[in-house]
Design a protein around this motif. Structure first.
Motif, short mmCIF file in Angstrom:
data_model
loop_
_atom_site.label_atom_id
_atom_site.label_comp_id
_atom_site.label_asym_id
_atom_site.label_seq_id
_atom_site.Cartn_x
_atom_site.Cartn_y
_atom_site.Cartn_z
N GLY A 362 -2.36 2.48 11.19
CA GLY A 362 -3.55 2.09 11.80
C GLY A 362 -4.52 1.34 10.90
N ARG A 363 -4.31 1.42 9.46
CA ARG A 363 -5.27 0.89 8.70
C ARG A 363 -4.88 -0.47 8.24
NH1 ARG A 363 -6.32 4.88 3.65
NH2 ARG A 363 -6.44 5.87 5.48
N TYR A 364 -3.61 -0.62 7.66
CA TYR A 364 -3.09 -1.92 7.40
C TYR A 364 -1.47 -2.02 7.92
CZ TYR A 364 -6.40 -1.04 3.86
OH TYR A 364 -7.57 -0.84 3.07
N ASN A 365 -0.95 -3.10 8.30
CA ASN A 365 0.15 -3.33 8.74
C ASN A 365 1.37 -3.72 7.76
OD1 ASN A 365 -0.85 -3.66 11.39
ND2 ASN A 365 -1.23 -5.87 11.13
N ARG A 366 2.40 -3.19 7.87
CA ARG A 366 3.58 -3.11 7.12
C ARG A 366 4.02 -4.73 7.03
NH1 ARG A 366 8.47 1.10 6.46
NH2 ARG A 366 9.60 0.11 4.55
N SER A 367 4.18 -5.31 5.67
CA SER A 367 4.62 -6.62 5.75
C SER A 367 6.18 -6.69 5.25
CB SER A 367 3.73 -7.23 4.59
OG SER A 367 4.17 -8.58 4.19
N ASN A 368 7.14 -7.00 6.19
CA ASN A 368 8.35 -7.14 5.71
C ASN A 368 8.63 -8.26 5.07
OD1 ASN A 368 9.19 -5.16 7.52
ND2 ASN A 368 9.28 -6.36 9.15
N ALA A 369 7.64 -9.39 5.03
CA ALA A 369 7.90 -10.58 4.20
C ALA A 369 7.75 -10.23 2.70
CB ALA A 369 6.95 -11.77 4.56
N LEU A 370 6.53 -9.56 2.48
CA LEU A 370 6.21 -9.11 1.24
C LEU A 370 7.54 -8.31 0.50
CD1 LEU A 370 2.71 -8.52 0.65
CD2 LEU A 370 3.88 -10.14 -0.39
N GLU A 371 8.15 -7.30 1.41
CA GLU A 371 9.13 -6.46 0.96
C GLU A 371 10.36 -7.19 0.55
OE1 GLU A 371 9.67 -3.34 3.77
OE2 GLU A 371 7.75 -2.52 3.63
N ASP A 372 10.55 -8.28 1.34
CA ASP A 372 11.92 -9.16 1.16
C ASP A 372 11.80 -9.89 -0.30
OD1 ASP A 372 13.23 -8.17 3.37
OD2 ASP A 372 12.38 -9.85 4.56
N GLN A 373 10.38 -10.29 -0.28
CA GLN A 373 10.23 -11.15 -1.63
C GLN A 373 10.14 -10.57 -2.94
OE1 GLN A 373 6.58 -12.94 -0.35
NE2 GLN A 373 7.42 -14.55 1.11
N THR A 374 9.65 -9.09 -3.00
CA THR A 374 9.49 -8.38 -4.09
C THR A 374 10.61 -7.36 -4.38
OG1 THR A 374 8.08 -6.51 -2.96
CG2 THR A 374 6.92 -8.40 -3.79
N GLY A 375 11.31 -6.90 -3.33
CA GLY A 375 12.32 -5.87 -3.52
C GLY A 375 11.71 -4.51 -3.43
N LEU A 376 10.15 -4.52 -3.23
CA LEU A 376 9.70 -3.33 -3.23
C LEU A 376 9.45 -2.81 -1.74
CD1 LEU A 376 7.05 -3.86 -5.88
CD2 LEU A 376 9.18 -2.49 -6.24
#
Length: 480
Positions: A362-376
């Motif tokens: 409800g505060r920030y949206n989870r980012s699948n793109a960043l997770e794919d790019q960073t491995g975190l």
């Protein structure tokens, strides 16, 4: 005839000589600069984070499964130290002294240096592309190879291995052959190093230690330019060889990764500290599997009793059995200067991940793109031009009541857009687990949590070997 002087007066010169010798040899704090080794350039911060996550996973994989990574050859016996971290300090070897910069590693107990003019290093890191500085045994008058029958050779090889390699002598005669300790091969998560074991004078500041056992590496692959200083548990470690009662280090913030002028510090035999100095402490634990198996790699690690992990003040639902080493060696928590991002096994990480996702919902949206790019994971997208970021606090609660309440920069990394002047595009949790590295798994063996150096930045970390405990205190680690 004049009266004879009292017996005590006759002994006074000898007592004074002994006292002066004792005072000159007595331990006192030695502080040395501890610098972050420059990282390879990555114009995209996402790529840098991905590289650090991958290196952290390789390190964790070896710490948890050291024997799986061994690859002995017919002429060597494998060792199981571990991939290196990124903080170095200066030591000297030889007579006259030759200075080298070695990486601090509390997850291994063997010290080695690049050695001889013939040293070869394939795909090895060197600051700013400079030529690797090597130790030259021929320029030292105090160097000697460790003999095959020297007990210190057992620090490197098993007794069974040496029985087949060392010449046997039924009696000590001048004809008994003397051969060198067989070559070593240190296997790392990302590379290896090999060479011969030698005795040499080691020094720092104004103190020297003759007959220090150190590896003279002749060939390495994917290793740091200056070698490694093993600060783990065990007789071969640097603290054990020179009789340290304590050592401490303070790792500067990662914001200074690209500033070679800034440094933290490592202190050898610092004064005792306790809670009155703001120091929180927790006892070191023993892994029962380490004592049951000869040469167990788990005996090198500094285990601590982590009781709980809290996210936003609420305890994550972690099975307590994962935080305690089992009789077969699985589980438990170690502190390691050589791992960058903290590792958690899936049965520990998954509840922590779920807690962060729940608290941030409800505060920030989870980012699948960043997770794919960073491995975190998890990564969260931030609103454009966000200045105030609110994220749940991460707290480690240890046996004895000690708490490590991490500041935000110690467990979240801010990821900018390609334009360095732009606001942060998102944030990623700097903790890795088995799912971070696709196609591999660490499940089923070794420590369940490896507390890495990213989480230790701007903390004074005190390894009290005399009292068997770890102390920590949050503070600025800058010491220009």
């Amino acid at each position: 005839m004049p009266p004879s002087p009292p017996p005590l007066l006759l002994l006074l010169p000898f007592l004074l000589h002994f006292l002066l010798h004792f005072l000159s040899a007595a331990s006192y704090p030695i502080s040395l600069p501890l610098r972050r080794t420059p990282l390879p350039p990555h114009p995209d911060p996402r790529h840098r984070l991905a590289a650090l996550a991958s290196a952290s996973y390789l390190r964790a994989s070896l710490l948890r499964n050291p024997r799986r990574h061994s690859s002995p050859t017919p002429s060597t016996s494998p060792l199981f130290p571990h991939s290196y971290g990124g903080y170095s300090f200066g030591l000297t070897f030889g007579t006259p002294p030759q200075e080298l910069q070695l990486l601090l590693d509390t997850g291994s107990h063997i010290t080695w240096v690049p050695c001889t003019a013939s040293y070869q290093c394939r795909s090895c890191s060197s600051p700013s592309g400079n030529t690797i500085i090597v130790f030259l045994p021929r320029s030292s008058s105090s160097v000697a190879l460790v003999g095959c029958r020297n007990p210190r050779c057992l620090w490197i090889h098993s007794a069974d291995f040496l029985r087949s390699r060392c010449p046997s002598c039924n009696n000590a005669t001048s004809d008994c052959p003397v051969s060198a300790c067989p070559p070593y091969s240190l296997i790392y998560g990302s590379g290896s190093t090999a060479g011969l074991v030698m005795l040499e004078t080691m020094g720092f500041s104004d103190r020297t230690f003759p007959n220090f056992t150190v590896g003279c590496s002749i060939f390495s692959e994917r290793q740091p330019s200056g070698g490694i200083a093993g600060f783990g548990r065990g007789a071969p470690s640097l603290p054990s060889q020179i009789g340290l009662k304590r050592f401490s280090y303070c790792l500067i913030s990662r914001r200074y990764d690209d500033d070679a002028s800034e440094s933290g510090s490592i202190v050898l035999d610092p004064p005792k500290e306790d809670s009155s100095n703001g120091l929180s402490s927790t006892p070191f634990l023993n892994n029962s599997a380490a004592g049951a198996v000869e040469g167990s790699p788990f005996s090198v690690y500094y285990y601590v009793g982590l009781r709980e992990i809290a996210v936003g003040g609420k305890k994550a639902k972690i099975p307590y059995s994962a935080l305690v080493p089992s009789p077969t060696g699985e589980g438990g928590v170690i502190v390691d200067s050589g791992t960058t991002f903290t590792y958690m096994a899936s049965n520990v990480f998954d509840p922590v991940l779920a807690a962060f996702v729940d608290r941030v919902a409800g505060r920030y949206n989870r980012s699948n793109a960043l997770e794919d790019q960073t491995g975190l994971r998890p990564c969260f997208a931030l609103p454009p031009h966000a200045t105030d970021v609110e994220l749940p606090e991460l707290t480690f609660r240890f046996k004895g009541g000690a708490e490590m309440r991490l500041p935000l920069e110690n467990y979240f990394a801010f990821v900018n857009d390609d334009d360095a002047s732009a606001a942060a595009a998102g944030v990623c949790l700097t903790i890795i687990s088995d799912g971070n590295d696709v196609g591999t798994s660490n499940a089923g063996s070794g420590p369940a949590v490896i507390l890495g150096n990213f989480q230790q930045q701007n903390y004074l970390m005190v390894y009290d070997l005399e009292r068997g405990r770890l102390g920590f205190r949050r503070q600025s680690c800058l010491s220009n």
